[in-house]
Design an enzyme around this catalytic site. Structure first.
Site, PDB file in Angstrom:
ATOM      1  N   HIS A 224      52.823  72.012  12.585  1.00 19.42           N
ATOM      2  CA  HIS A 224      54.124  72.182  13.240  1.00 19.42           C
ATOM      3  C   HIS A 224      54.978  73.233  12.546  1.00 19.42           C
ATOM      4  O   HIS A 224      54.667  73.691  11.445  1.00 19.42           O
ATOM      5  CB  HIS A 224      54.871  70.849  13.290  1.00 19.42           C
ATOM      6  N   CYS A 240      51.190  67.001   6.420  1.00 26.33           N
ATOM      7  CA  CYS A 240      51.160  67.900   7.566  1.00 26.33           C
ATOM      8  C   CYS A 240      51.108  69.355   7.107  1.00 26.33           C
ATOM      9  O   CYS A 240      51.407  69.687   5.973  1.00 26.33           O
ATOM     10  CB  CYS A 240      52.379  67.679   8.451  1.00 26.33           C
TER      11      CYS A 240
END
Length: 264
Positions: A224, A240
């Protein structure tokens, strides 16, 4: 909830055009916890239809080597659900909904094909979980892209037809919450509307080796954007992979769901 129709044989990215509401509208997508999301755009690049000829399982290189296949077969579910078996022709082990809870279409990375059955990678623990689905229940297409994240250099390389075409700096997990190494796939693409996650977030088949849950989410690893651009290029996340917002936007306009996502 409404989905924009997308044909995996003609679209480069299969995305949710609407997002299922959980509670107060939070989608527990990835390791950083709940986020709210709105429809992502539908790109127009083409993906070739896959040959129906069965293929054997490809022998993967060592994990520390770059795994960037010339193309990868992906499978988009046709109906409202898909039955998954543990072996070709075996009894149903689980049934998965289509679209997914997030509103994204159910798309798998294909690992092998045999006698009318397709082995697919599943987004569930333990990492590397697979199952078999009937070929008649999915649409197969060929994806020329692959992503390789290198934790030692905090970089993400994009490959097309086996050749590197772009490289981006990224933030990966810290020493206490490392991004798990392995061979995974992109599973969904959302456009977060709450601050901190940038304009786009891909879900993946990877899950944290450290966090079984985080902030209401299942510890699923995401790719992301970020509002903290200073963290990009360092080990800074809970697992992440963060990118500059312009870079994740470029990928969102390019990559199909099911694209291989290697972390080494």
């Amino acid at each position: 909830m409404r989905l924009i129709p997308t044909d995996p044989r003609r679209r480069a990215t299969l995305v949710a055009a609407a997002v299922a509401v959980l509670g107060a509208g939070a989608v527990a997508l990835v390791a950083f916890g709940p986020l709210t999301a709105s429809p992502a755009p539908t790109p127009t690049r083409s993906v070739a239809a896959a040959s129906p000829t069965p293929s054997a399982t490809r022998t993967a290189p060592p994990l520390d080597a770059v795994d960037a296949p010339v193309s990868t077969t992906v499978a988009a579910v046709d109906g409202s659900s898909i039955a998954v078996s543990s072996a070709p022709g075996g009894p149903t082990a689980q049934t998965l909904a289509n679209p997914q809870e997030s509103g994204a279409p159910r798309v798998f990375r294909v690992l092998a094909q045999r006698d009318g059955w397709v082995q697919v990678q599943l987004a569930q623990r333990p990492n590397g979980s697979t199952g078999w689905v009937r070929q008649a229940d999915v649409q197969l297409s060929e994806d020329p892209y692959a992503l390789v994240v290198t934790r030692a250099t905090n970089t993400l390389d994009v490959y097309r037809a086996g050749k590197k075409t772009a490289s981006y700096p990224v933030a990966t997990g810290t020493g206490g919450t490392p991004t798990p190494t392995g061979r995974y796939a992109l599973t969904e693409l959302l456009a977060p509307t709450n601050a901190g996650y940038g304009p786009y977030a891909y879900g993946t088949t990877a899950f944290s080796d450290v966090l079984n849950s985080f902030g209401g989410g299942p510890g699923q690893i995401g790719l992301h954007g970020t509002e903290d651009s200073s963290s990009v290029g360092t080990a800074a996340s809970h697992g992440c992979v963060r990118m500059h917002n312009a870079d994740i936007t470029a990928l969102a306009e390019l990559l199909p769901l099911g694209t291989p996502f290697q972390v080494r």
